[in-house]
Each structure stands twice: as C-alpha cells, then as structure tokens.
Scaffold this motif. Structure first.
Motif, mmCIF file in Angstrom:
data_model
loop_
_atom_site.group_PDB
_atom_site.id
_atom_site.type_symbol
_atom_site.label_atom_id
_atom_site.label_comp_id
_atom_site.label_asym_id
_atom_site.label_seq_id
_atom_site.Cartn_x
_atom_site.Cartn_y
_atom_site.Cartn_z
ATOM 1 N N GLY B 25 0.807 -1.218 0.000
ATOM 2 C CA GLY B 25 0.000 0.000 0.000
ATOM 3 C C GLY B 25 0.841 1.269 0.000
ATOM 4 O O GLY B 25 0.330 2.371 -0.193
ATOM 5 N N PHE B 26 2.171 1.124 0.223
ATOM 6 C CA PHE B 26 3.055 2.291 0.232
ATOM 7 C C PHE B 26 3.147 2.961 -1.139
ATOM 8 O O PHE B 26 3.534 4.116 -1.232
ATOM 9 C CB PHE B 26 4.475 1.903 0.676
ATOM 10 N N VAL B 27 2.825 2.235 -2.208
ATOM 11 C CA VAL B 27 3.008 2.751 -3.569
ATOM 12 C C VAL B 27 2.329 4.109 -3.751
ATOM 13 O O VAL B 27 2.972 5.093 -4.141
ATOM 14 C CB VAL B 27 2.500 1.721 -4.624
ATOM 15 N N SER B 28 1.002 4.171 -3.423
ATOM 16 C CA SER B 28 0.302 5.446 -3.635
ATOM 17 C C SER B 28 0.843 6.524 -2.695
ATOM 18 O O SER B 28 0.906 7.703 -3.058
ATOM 19 C CB SER B 28 -1.205 5.274 -3.469
ATOM 20 N N PHE B 71 -3.048 8.246 4.963
ATOM 21 C CA PHE B 71 -2.819 6.867 4.508
ATOM 22 C C PHE B 71 -2.708 5.882 5.681
ATOM 23 O O PHE B 71 -3.129 4.734 5.572
ATOM 24 C CB PHE B 71 -1.545 6.782 3.648
ATOM 25 N N GLY B 72 -2.138 6.350 6.781
ATOM 26 C CA GLY B 72 -1.912 5.447 7.920
ATOM 27 C C GLY B 72 -3.172 5.078 8.666
ATOM 28 O O GLY B 72 -3.197 4.081 9.397
ATOM 29 N N THR B 73 -4.235 5.892 8.531
ATOM 30 C CA THR B 73 -5.450 5.583 9.302
ATOM 31 C C THR B 73 -6.609 5.162 8.409
ATOM 32 O O THR B 73 -7.720 4.974 8.893
ATOM 33 C CB THR B 73 -5.905 6.802 10.145
ATOM 34 N N ARG B 74 -6.332 5.046 7.096
ATOM 35 C CA ARG B 74 -7.390 4.630 6.172
ATOM 36 C C ARG B 74 -7.708 3.156 6.399
ATOM 37 O O ARG B 74 -6.789 2.345 6.504
ATOM 38 C CB ARG B 74 -6.909 4.821 4.738
ATOM 39 N N ILE B 113 -5.210 -0.353 12.404
ATOM 40 C CA ILE B 113 -4.373 0.711 11.820
ATOM 41 C C ILE B 113 -3.059 0.954 12.568
ATOM 42 O O ILE B 113 -2.180 1.610 12.034
ATOM 43 C CB ILE B 113 -5.147 2.054 11.699
ATOM 44 N N THR B 114 -2.959 0.416 13.792
ATOM 45 C CA THR B 114 -1.772 0.738 14.598
ATOM 46 C C THR B 114 -0.468 0.396 13.875
ATOM 47 O O THR B 114 0.404 1.249 13.724
ATOM 48 C CB THR B 114 -1.841 0.008 15.957
ATOM 49 N N LEU B 115 -0.361 -0.852 13.406
ATOM 50 C CA LEU B 115 0.871 -1.272 12.738
ATOM 51 C C LEU B 115 1.112 -0.423 11.484
ATOM 52 O O LEU B 115 2.217 0.069 11.254
ATOM 53 C CB LEU B 115 0.769 -2.762 12.365
ATOM 54 N N PHE B 118 2.280 3.174 12.265
ATOM 55 C CA PHE B 118 3.679 3.290 12.675
ATOM 56 C C PHE B 118 4.642 2.995 11.520
ATOM 57 O O PHE B 118 5.717 3.590 11.442
ATOM 58 C CB PHE B 118 3.969 2.422 13.907
ATOM 59 N N LEU B 119 4.225 2.100 10.605
ATOM 60 C CA LEU B 119 5.066 1.841 9.432
ATOM 61 C C LEU B 119 5.130 3.088 8.550
ATOM 62 O O LEU B 119 6.208 3.497 8.111
ATOM 63 C CB LEU B 119 4.517 0.656 8.620
ATOM 64 N N TYR B 120 3.967 3.724 8.325
ATOM 65 C CA TYR B 120 3.938 4.947 7.513
ATOM 66 C C TYR B 120 4.708 6.062 8.218
ATOM 67 O O TYR B 120 5.420 6.835 7.570
ATOM 68 C CB TYR B 120 2.495 5.403 7.261
ATOM 69 N N LEU B 121 4.579 6.132 9.529
ATOM 70 C CA LEU B 121 5.278 7.161 10.307
ATOM 71 C C LEU B 121 6.789 7.010 10.125
ATOM 72 O O LEU B 121 7.484 7.983 9.826
ATOM 73 C CB LEU B 121 4.894 7.038 11.785
ATOM 74 N N GLY B 122 7.270 5.771 10.293
ATOM 75 C CA GLY B 122 8.713 5.506 10.156
ATOM 76 C C GLY B 122 9.197 5.870 8.764
ATOM 77 O O GLY B 122 10.193 6.607 8.615
ATOM 78 N N ILE B 123 8.501 5.400 7.752
ATOM 79 C CA ILE B 123 8.908 5.647 6.366
ATOM 80 C C ILE B 123 8.824 7.148 6.055
ATOM 81 O O ILE B 123 9.714 7.725 5.432
ATOM 82 C CB ILE B 123 7.997 4.848 5.390
#
Lengths: 328, 263
Positions: B25-28, B71-74, B113-115, B118-123
């Motif tokens: 999902g990181f692509v968009s 994106f992180g909470t969708r 959405i938690t994981l 945090f993945l989107y936050l880190g990236i």
C-alpha cells in the motif's frame, strides 16, 4: 422454570417495491413504494429450562426472525418475549451473558487466530477472569475433543472441527440457553452424528436449554423431545416427537415383494405408493384399517418378503408443510 | 474497558498477518509524496522564501505528516465493511455479544491501523529527513502534548466515518459519501495548509473536520505553540462530543429498523 416465554409475538418487515424498467427505477426514486411482509404472525410458546426444542419450518417460515427476536437482535412489532426472565429488546447486553448462539452459516471465530486464542477472546468479552477462562477451555477441550487442533489457526480447520469450535466459543461463558441455527449444515453424516452427540452431552452435563432450528431431520429426531413447526409465520404444530411420529399421521409403510402382481387400489385405508411387478409399497391409514386387517389381505403363500415401518419423520414434516399451505 | 483492549490486541495480532499487504500500500503514498516534494522544491526556487508563512521545510513536512495521517489511518472496517454489515444484516451477529458495537468497531479499527500507522510514520520520517532534513525549531519534548492531539484526531476521523456508514440504515449505499469525505480530506486537508486557501475559504476550513483531523496535528508538529494547542484541543473536544451524540442517536434509531436478510 421457564427458560423462554413468548406471547403473541409478531414481526413485520417493510420491503421496497420497484417496478421493472427505467421508468420504474425513476419512479421508485421520486415516490418509493413499500409493501409489508408479515414474517412472524402472533406466535406464543414456552420452553422449559434444560429442554431441547426443535423449531423448524420451510425457508421463509419465520424461524430465524424468531431467533433474532429472542436474542434481542430484532425488535418485534407486537407481543412479549422473555428469555431467562429478561426482555431481550430492553436488556440485550444483560441477556448476552446468559445465552450463546451458533449460526451454522455465519462464522463468529476469528479465522487467523487459533481456537485457543479465540476462546481467550470470547472469555474476555464475557468479562471472565483469566484463570476462569483457562479452566473453562480445559473443560470444554476435553468434552468436545479439541486437543488435536486447539492450536491450529481456524482457517486451516475442517468444517466439522470449526463447528465444534464455534459451539465451544458460544459455551465459554456457561450460557443457560443455547440457540443453534442450522449447526450441522454442510457437514458429512459422521461429523453430524458427532456434533449431535456433543450437543446431547452438553445438555446432560450443563443442563443447557437448547433452541434448535435445522432442516436436517436427523438433528431433530436424535436431539429433540419436542418440536414446534412454523409456516408462513404461524405455529402449525407444537407437539412431542413421540406423538408426532406415531399419532399425527397414523400411517404405516408396508413394503412387500410378491410372486405375482396384486391390486390393492380398491381397498379402503390403503394407498398404493409404488407398484412395479410384484414389488409394492403401501401406506396403511390405521384409523381406517387396522394393520393386521391389512396384512390379512396379503396372501402369505404368494409373499417373498415384507417390511413394515413408520412413516419417515421427513415425510411427516413435509406433509405438515403442504397441509398448511393448502389451508392458508 | 478490558474487553475493548482485548479486541484491540486481538485485531492488532491479526493485522500482523497482513504486513506485506500494508507494505504494498506504500506505492500510492510514495507517488503522492514524490509529486509534492518535487512541486514544492520547484515552487520554492529560493529555499529561504516563505509562502503563506511556511518555509520549504515546513511545507514539505506538513505534507508528509498529513499524508501519514491520511494513509496510515485509512481502513475498510469503518467504511465498506461497516456499510455492508448494515446492508446485509451481518451486524446482527455482533449485536448479541456483550459489548457495544460502536466501541467494538472503534477498537477493531485502532487495532488494524496501529501497525500501518507506525510503518507509515517511520517511512515518512525517513523520507522527510532524506529530502529536506530536520525541522528547525522542533522540540521532541512537545511530542508529549502532540501525541494526544494525534490520537483525538484519529478518533474523530473514525467517528465521522462511522456517522457516514450508519447512514446505510436508511440509504441504499453510503459509499459515495465516503468518497466525497475522502476527497475533501486529501485535497483540502493534506496537500496544502489552510493558509494557502483564499481568505473567504479559510474560516470554513477551520470549522470543518480538516482542522481537527489533519491540519491541527500537523501544524503543531511544524510550528508548535501553546495557543494553537489549546485551540486545536478545544475544537477536538467539541467535535468529539458532537460526533458521539450523533453516532449514539443514529445507531439507536437505525438498529430499530434493522432488516436482517434471510430472516
């Protein structure tokens, strides 16, 4: 004590009616039309604590709607419901602690988790302490023979194993009433038998009241002492299984193999169900003709083989459904 | 409360099974960030310039933070899943459990959405540091005050989504309303700060959910002030109260007209 009390219960659904074609679609937007469907029509019954009751009927008869009103999911339009002396509509959450539900066509387990994790989850939502949950899991694990697969993710279990776990999940909080909506649907005969045995064992050991709906006559015959048949939202029969099987239709089935063809069509009280050469299948109406009188009509010297049986329960139920359709 | 924490924990454990899906999902996320990084770097030809009071670093970090929130909470649980549960009557199977369905859905949503968050936050932080470096004037100690604002923003966003989904009790399809909300948040709430909009539109945006869901939390990260913090918290408190009342009333009314298919 009564586990379930239902008095003059009715439920009507409002369904949107759309006329065909583009014009119909447009007019349904501007001026939508609705029709009312009476799903449950003024039914009353009671269930004793510890009883296993079969609540059956053809598709669309109002069985599931009734279960959903008994569990507080649907609100009735009229009538009174009490389950363990609780009104399901007014106190649905309070009732949830006293009942368990298994819907054979709807899984409630989390498929990525193991049965063990699922049971822990269900224990937690019923506010059970961790030690109590562990004790309960160990107890039910033995009763329902889950040792082999309790740590396998649910998605990898067979249907029979999953249904066993579904039942255990619904029993984790020791419910006093268990609603089983087609629990054996899609199972093979061996697994069905196994599940029935476990339900009986559970009823014996925990005195759980069981409210069962099923299209499988085997479930009803092997588990229930009492049967309620509903059709078109009404109760058409509320009787004991014994009475239903032996007295409701007063019929015996006689299958006889003769050396020569015999004609019974003119005999009062005897209906020829099948006749092919010397092979006959007869239905004897014992209110019109005693079974020994019927047997006297068969020439013993001409007879090769004979089998006398009761009318299968499935036929009795089908007959009741049909009769009801005609009456209505 | 224990049961809702357990629901959160169980859903979080289940979400670990979908780590690969989240990464795909990181692509968009990357595409949007890449476009706006280049756009702002082009607009800020002179990186010392200020546009609507924002430096280039602040502008890019604003976009990164709001994109992380978006994106992180969708999550489909609050939109398609809840809508189809109501339409098909599947919601009924959750209603005979001893929990509040609304809190159950919120716990599930947060667990799911938690994981991802945090993945989107880190990236997002890595991208920000790589392209524009750290934020001038940012003090890590402020995070203690900013984190609750993020949590409240996420909660309000969830409640607004649920208000739309609950409409399914009365409407055939709540999907178009989710689509409109989605587009408003992404176009007006994430790509440009409120100050970039015309003067007449700014008060409207500041009264809209954008202020409490994306703008407020992001603004506090890039330009923290106690005055702004209190203003955002007050607005969030009002939004939280209103959305809870709306959900409770709508849900109680909706459940009474629930039509369960197949009985």
């Amino acid at each position: 004590m009564k586990a379930i009390q239902v008095k003059n219960l009715s439920k009507t659904f409002k369904v949107k009616v759309k006329e065909k074609g583009f014009r119909g679609s447009m007019s349904s937007i501007i001026k939508p039309r609705y029709k009312s469907i009476l799903a449950v029509d003024n039914i009353s019954f009671e269930v004793e604590q510890g009883e296993i009751l079969a609540f059956i009927g053809p598709n669309g008869a109002g069985k599931s709607t009734t279960i959903k009103m008994l569990t507080g999911i649907l609100y009735p339009n009229n009538g009174e419901v009490s389950v363990m002396n609780i009104n399901p509509c007014a106190k649905r959450k309070q009732l949830a602690y006293k009942i368990g539900t298994v819907f054979g066509q709807k899984e409630q387990l989390w498929t990525h988790l193991t049965p063990y994790d699922n049971f822990k989850f269900f224990g937690a939502i019923y506010d059970l302490a961790d030690t109590v949950i562990e004790e309960r899991i160990n107890e039910l694990k033995k009763t329902f023979e889950l040792e082999e697969f309790i740590n396998t993710p649910v998605r990898n279990l067979s249907l029979g194993q999953r249904i066993r776990c579904e039942i255990v999940a619904s029993l984790i909080h020791k419910p006093e009433v268990l609603f089983l909506d087609e629990p054996t649907i899609g199972l093979d005969p061996v697994v069905k038998e196994n599940i029935r045995e476990l339900i009986k064992k559970m009823n014996r050991e925990y005195q759980t009241t069981v409210f069962l709906t099923s299209h499988d006559v085997g479930d009803i015959e092997k588990l229930c002492k009492r049967i309620i048949i509903v059709n078109h939202g009404r109760i058409v029969l509320d009787d004991s299984m014994e009475h239903l099987k032996y007295h409701y239709l007063n019929k015996k089935i006689v299958e006889v193999k003769m050396k020569e063809t015999v004609d019974f069509t003119a005999e009062e009280g005897i209906t020829v169900l099948k006749s092919k050469g010397g092979n006959l299948k007869l239905a004897i109406d014992t209110t019109k003709k005693k079974i020994n009188d019927a047997l006297r009509l068969i020439d013993a010297d001409n007879m090769i083989d004979i089998n006398i049986s009761n009318v299968p329960l499935e036929n009795i139920i089908t007959e009741i459904y049909r009769e009801n359709k005609v009456l209505l | 409360m224990r049961k809702y924490i357990f629901i959160f924990k169980t859903t979080f454990l289940e979400s670990l099974q979908y780590t690969l899906n989240i990464i795909l999902g990181f692509v968009s996320f990357f595409v949007v960030l890449f476009v706006f990084l280049n756009l702002w770097q082009y607009i800020y030809a002179d990186s010392t310039n200020l546009i609507s009071g924002y430096s280039m670093e602040q502008m890019i970090w604003y976009v990164i933070i709001t994109e992380i929130i978006f994106f992180g909470t969708r999550n489909r649980t609050l939109t398609g899943q809840m809508t189809s549960d109501i339409k098909s009557g599947t919601i009924a199977y959750n209603m005979n459990k001893p929990y509040n369905y609304i809190y159950y859905i919120v716990s599930r949503h947060l667990g799911e959405i938690t994981l991802r968050f945090f993945l989107y936050l880190g990236i997002g932080i890595l991208i920000g540091y790589h392209f524009v470096g750290g934020l001038a004037g940012f003090q890590a100690v402020n995070l203690i005050l900013i984190v609750p604002v993020f949590l409240l923003g996420t909660l309000i966003n969830s409640f607004l989504r649920m208000c739309i989904s609950i409409l399914s009790f009365w409407m055939e399809d709540a999907g178009p309303y989710h689509w409109i909300y989605d587009k408003i948040i992404i176009v007006v709430g994430t790509l440009f700060p409120v100050e970039m909009f015309p003067d007449w539109a700014q008060p409207l945006i500041k009264f809209s959910p954008i202020y409490v869901v994306t703008y407020g939390p992001a603004k506090l990260v890039i330009d923290f002030s106690m005055e702004m913090l209190w203003r955002v918290l007050l607005a969030q408190g009002i939004y939280l109260g209103i959305t809870i009342i709306i959900i409770t009333v709508m849900y109680q009314k909706g459940v009474k007209k629930l039509n369960v298919n197949g009985g």
